[in-house]
Design an enzyme around this catalytic site. Structure first.
Site, PDB file in Angstrom:
ATOM      1  N   HIS A 118       0.836  -1.210   0.000  1.00 41.10           N
ATOM      2  CA  HIS A 118       0.000   0.000   0.000  1.00 41.10           C
ATOM      3  C   HIS A 118       0.859   1.244   0.000  1.00 41.10           C
ATOM      4  CE1 HIS A 118      -2.461  -3.193   1.738  1.00 41.10           C
ATOM      5  NE2 HIS A 118      -3.451  -2.586   1.122  1.00 41.10           N
ATOM      6  N   LYS A 143      -1.138  -7.903  -4.731  1.00 43.29           N
ATOM      7  CA  LYS A 143      -2.045  -6.757  -4.580  1.00 43.29           C
ATOM      8  C   LYS A 143      -1.233  -5.484  -4.381  1.00 43.29           C
ATOM      9  CE  LYS A 143      -5.428  -4.480  -1.725  1.00 43.29           C
ATOM     10  NZ  LYS A 143      -6.005  -4.339  -0.400  1.00 43.29           N
ATOM     11  N   LYS A 294     -13.376  22.390 -21.089  1.00 42.51           N
ATOM     12  CA  LYS A 294     -13.834  22.461 -22.482  1.00 42.51           C
ATOM     13  C   LYS A 294     -12.848  23.218 -23.376  1.00 42.51           C
ATOM     14  CE  LYS A 294     -18.759  22.114 -21.417  1.00 42.51           C
ATOM     15  NZ  LYS A 294     -20.105  22.624 -21.656  1.00 42.51           N
ATOM     16  N   ASP A 338     -23.418  20.992 -27.446  1.00 42.46           N
ATOM     17  CA  ASP A 338     -24.327  21.838 -26.649  1.00 42.46           C
ATOM     18  C   ASP A 338     -25.165  22.752 -27.531  1.00 42.46           C
ATOM     19  OD1 ASP A 338     -23.729  20.943 -24.115  1.00 42.46           O
ATOM     20  OD2 ASP A 338     -22.101  22.383 -23.814  1.00 42.46           O
TER      21      ASP A 338
HETATM   22  P1  NAP Z   1     -21.629  30.117 -16.316  1.00 43.37           P
HETATM   23  O1  NAP Z   1     -20.647  30.007 -17.402  1.00 43.37           O
HETATM   24  O2  NAP Z   1     -21.163  30.145 -14.899  1.00 43.37           O
HETATM   25  O3  NAP Z   1     -22.496  31.459 -16.552  1.00 43.37           O
HETATM   26  C1  NAP Z   1     -23.504  31.840 -15.655  1.00 43.37           C
HETATM   27  C2  NAP Z   1     -24.216  33.079 -16.186  1.00 43.37           C
HETATM   28  O4  NAP Z   1     -25.318  33.332 -15.328  1.00 43.37           O
HETATM   29  C3  NAP Z   1     -23.350  34.328 -16.196  1.00 43.37           C
HETATM   30  O5  NAP Z   1     -23.765  35.139 -17.252  1.00 43.37           O
HETATM   31  C4  NAP Z   1     -23.704  34.963 -14.851  1.00 43.37           C
HETATM   32  O6  NAP Z   1     -23.603  36.376 -14.865  1.00 43.37           O
HETATM   33  C5  NAP Z   1     -25.161  34.627 -14.710  1.00 43.37           C
HETATM   34  N1  NAP Z   1     -25.557  34.530 -13.323  1.00 43.37           N
HETATM   35  C6  NAP Z   1     -25.082  33.655 -12.394  1.00 43.37           C
HETATM   36  N2  NAP Z   1     -25.722  33.851 -11.219  1.00 43.37           N
HETATM   37  C7  NAP Z   1     -26.578  34.869 -11.414  1.00 43.37           C
HETATM   38  C8  NAP Z   1     -27.517  35.537 -10.569  1.00 43.37           C
HETATM   39  N3  NAP Z   1     -27.691  35.185  -9.293  1.00 43.37           N
HETATM   40  N4  NAP Z   1     -28.233  36.534 -11.077  1.00 43.37           N
HETATM   41  C9  NAP Z   1     -28.084  36.913 -12.351  1.00 43.37           C
HETATM   42  N5  NAP Z   1     -27.216  36.335 -13.218  1.00 43.37           N
HETATM   43  C10 NAP Z   1     -26.477  35.312 -12.734  1.00 43.37           C
HETATM   44  O7  NAP Z   1     -22.709  28.951 -16.380  1.00 43.37           O
HETATM   45  P2  NAP Z   1     -23.206  28.144 -17.684  1.00 43.37           P
HETATM   46  O8  NAP Z   1     -22.409  26.924 -17.850  1.00 43.37           O
HETATM   47  O9  NAP Z   1     -23.357  29.096 -18.794  1.00 43.37           O
HETATM   48  O10 NAP Z   1     -24.633  27.639 -17.162  1.00 43.37           O
HETATM   49  C11 NAP Z   1     -25.705  28.557 -17.033  1.00 43.37           C
HETATM   50  C12 NAP Z   1     -27.021  27.821 -16.923  1.00 43.37           C
HETATM   51  O11 NAP Z   1     -27.217  27.004 -18.065  1.00 43.37           O
HETATM   52  C13 NAP Z   1     -27.120  26.884 -15.713  1.00 43.37           C
HETATM   53  O12 NAP Z   1     -28.325  27.155 -15.068  1.00 43.37           O
HETATM   54  C14 NAP Z   1     -27.166  25.494 -16.274  1.00 43.37           C
HETATM   55  O13 NAP Z   1     -28.100  24.698 -15.566  1.00 43.37           O
HETATM   56  C15 NAP Z   1     -27.667  25.725 -17.678  1.00 43.37           C
HETATM   57  N6  NAP Z   1     -27.091  24.712 -18.591  1.00 43.37           N
HETATM   58  C16 NAP Z   1     -27.930  23.761 -19.075  1.00 43.37           C
HETATM   59  C17 NAP Z   1     -27.455  22.798 -19.934  1.00 43.37           C
HETATM   60  C18 NAP Z   1     -28.388  21.753 -20.464  1.00 43.37           C
HETATM   61  O14 NAP Z   1     -27.943  20.807 -21.107  1.00 43.37           O
HETATM   62  N7  NAP Z   1     -29.672  21.886 -20.260  1.00 43.37           N
HETATM   63  C19 NAP Z   1     -26.111  22.800 -20.312  1.00 43.37           C
HETATM   64  C20 NAP Z   1     -25.271  23.798 -19.807  1.00 43.37           C
HETATM   65  C21 NAP Z   1     -25.790  24.746 -18.937  1.00 43.37           C
HETATM   66  P3  NAP Z   1     -22.216  37.147 -14.576  1.00 43.37           P
HETATM   67  O15 NAP Z   1     -21.524  37.238 -15.904  1.00 43.37           O
HETATM   68  O16 NAP Z   1     -22.659  38.444 -14.038  1.00 43.37           O
HETATM   69  O17 NAP Z   1     -21.476  36.307 -13.571  1.00 43.37           O
END
Ligand code: NAP
Length: 508
Positions: A118, A143, A294, A338
């Site tokens: 281990h 092992k 990514k 996506d």
């Molecule tokens: P991200 O890169 O972290 O971006 C988040 C965005 O939301 C930024 O523009 C941020 O604004 C804004 N934001 C975060 N908290 C906030 C708040 N409390 N009030 C207002 N604006 C806020 O995240 P992401 O990967 O783009 O994901 C965003 C959303 O997409 C998530 O809810 C996720 O569930 C959804 N999503 C879904 C899928 C799917 O397959 N269905 C795939 C990917 C993502 P700032 O620039 O001001 O920080």
């Protein structure tokens, strides 16, 4: 080598003999092949009679282990007593005893032995020499267990199994080493350790016997099984292993999909991809890539070998390994599923083609990764988009790249658009009562919330009440997994199975 398929060894870690006996029955019922009785974890060492009760008529093969503190166990008494208990366990009916490689050969119990080494500090630099020493001993089974820093260490564990002539267990412990457990069967390891439940494991990174059997398709794994996985940090919450393994099962494919925890940074990402490519025998065929890797995937694969929008978006979430000749390195291809998943979910709901998006007005809420992918696709298909973002400057930077406009969230009450797409986490579990909009503007005919947990967000409910068409994050999520499956296998995806896995997981 051992002719039996890799054994699922259930580690029993109870403090009482009674519970450990119950654990033997539970391990057999859950489908374990062998149970390891961790005698050092009992509240006191059992005597000979108690060992006979425990091991004499056990419902499955057993390993007796009494791990000393110096090797990560809990036994801290005299060494001769420890070794005497192991000898008694063998006499009482244990199939094997586990003896640490630092016990001098003359002191090792006369029994069928698993000789173990281990290392909790990390993957030993002299792993090959340690394996060679175990090979040279008269023990029946080797092992080696060590703590993995990244999944490339799990590949080193698989290398050890492949190189040894004797039956061998090689475990890369911890979440990053998880793949060494699932793929142990592909390389013909003697056994792999699992737990009765996630909470009761004897080492970090152990899954339950039931989980490895059902979720990771244990019985279907063989020497030619093709491998897939999801890279991310964190990755433990990902639904992708459940979705893709169920899809492989439904499609009758000899394939398995595992989570791959890789620390942030290009170096860790590159190290793992290099290690995968150097091992054609793995039959690695595809990777899903999630946050924060990514961009690393795009750079590693190279924009020239990625779909056009992946390069514009700056992110690859799907890597496909295109096999070369026998034993040669695969070549890689990068895609971003996506944006297509989102745009196709939107177009299907609106009963239009992608080209019909031209000239439509879109309000895109958010300027993060999801918004970026969707904006690139909207731009390509001629939609007129306004980005609404909390950090206005970030919204402007994104909008500039794709010929859109950007404003702050305080402009939302003046929003006028035919299509509204939420790419912020507002309304996501556990803040399910929140919505980015107080009310749905009259201009809107379609509302798309990319959030999939919960599936029916407050925004979706508001949109339905306002008579809009709605698109849920679930549609986008399932679409992107379907697109990956098709990309990797060139077969139609079992969409209903994949959707049901997500619904089951979300309790919907
Ligand atoms: P991200 O890169 O972290 O971006 C988040 C965005 O939301 C930024 O523009 C941020 O604004 C804004 N934001 C975060 N908290 C906030 C708040 N409390 N009030 C207002 N604006 C806020 O995240 P992401 O990967 O783009 O994901 C965003 C959303 O997409 C998530 O809810 C996720 O569930 C959804 N999503 C879904 C899928 C799917 O397959 N269905 C795939 C990917 C993502 P700032 O620039 O001001 O920080």
């Amino acid at each position: 080598m051992d002719s039996r398929p890799t054994r699922l060894i259930c580690a029993l870690t109870s403090a009482s003999l009674e519970d450990m006996r119950a654990g033997l029955a539970a391990a057999a019922r859950d489908g374990a092949d062998v149970a390891e009785c961790r005698l050092d974890l009992l509240d006191r060492l059992p005597d000979r009679e108690e060992l006979e009760i425990l091991l004499g008529d056990a419902p499955l093969e057993t390993i007796a282990t009494c791990r000393p503190v110096r090797q990560g166990g809990r036994y801290d008494g005299p060494e001769d007593r420890r070794l005497a208990v192991l000898a008694d366990a063998a006499d009482a009916g244990a199939t094997w005893v586990d003896v640490e490689s630092d016990v001098p050969p003359a002191q090792r119990p006369q029994a069928r032995t698993i000789l173990s080494h281990h290392d909790f500090a990390g993957c030993p630099a002299d792993l090959d020499r340690i394996a060679a020493d175990l090979e040279a001993s008269p023990a029946e089974v080797n092992k080696i267990a060590f703590t993995a820093a990244g999944p490339e260490d799990a590949l080193r564990a698989l290398d050890v199994v492949r190189a040894c002539r004797k039956p061998t267990i090689a475990s890369a412990m911890g979440e990053p080493g998880f793949l060494s457990r699932v793929l142990a069967r592909k390389v013909g390891a003697f056994g792999v350790f699992a737990a009765l439940s996630r909470q009761s494991g004897s080492a970090a990174g152990q899954v339950s016997v039931q989980e490895i059997r059902q979720l990771y398709r244990w019985d279907a794994i063989g020497p030619r099984t093709q491998c897939f996985g999801v890279i991310g940090c964190p990755v433990g919450h990902s639904m992708s292993p459940a979705i893709h393994n169920a899809a492989f099962g439904a499609a009758g494919l000899d394939a398995v999909y595992v989570p791959l925890l890789i620390q942030p940074g290009a170096e860790a990402f590159d190290r793992f991809l290099d290690a995968l490519l150097a091992r054609p025998w793995l039959d690695w065929r595809g990777l899903s890539v999630t946050i924060p890797h990514k961009e690393n995937a795009l750079r590693y694969v190279g924009p020239a070998r990625c779909d056009g929008l992946a390069a514009a978006i700056g992110a690859v979430n799907t890597v496909t390994f295109e096999p070369a000749g026998c034993g040669e390195r695969s070549s890689l291809r990068g895609d971003n599923t996506d944006y297509a998943a989102a745009i196709d979910a939107l177009c299907q709901t609106m009963s239009i083609t992608r080209d019909d998006l031209a000239g439509r007005t879109v309000a895109l809420l958010g300027a993060g990764g999801a918004a970026r992918a969707i904006l690139a696709a909207l731009h390509r298909h001629g939609a007129r988009t306004v980005v609404y973002n909390r950090t206005v400057e970030r919204g402007r930077r994104l909008a500039r790249e794709f010929g859109a406009q950007a404003v702050g969230l305080d402009e939302l009450d003046r929003l006028q658009a035919q299509i509204i797409i939420n790419c912020t986490p507002i309304g996501m579990h556990p803040n399910c009562d929140a919505s980015p909009l107080e009310s749905i503007p009259r201009t809107a005919g379609v509302v798309f919330d990319t959030i999939y947990n919960p599936i029916r967000t407050r925004l979706i409910t508001q949109a339905e009440q306002a008579g809009c068409l709605t698109v849920s994050g679930l549609d986008m999520f399932v679409n992107q997994a379907v697109a990956q499956f098709v990309r990797w296998t060139a077969r139609p995806a079992p969409r209903d199975t994949m959707r049901q896995v997500v619904l089951d997981r979300l309790g919907g």
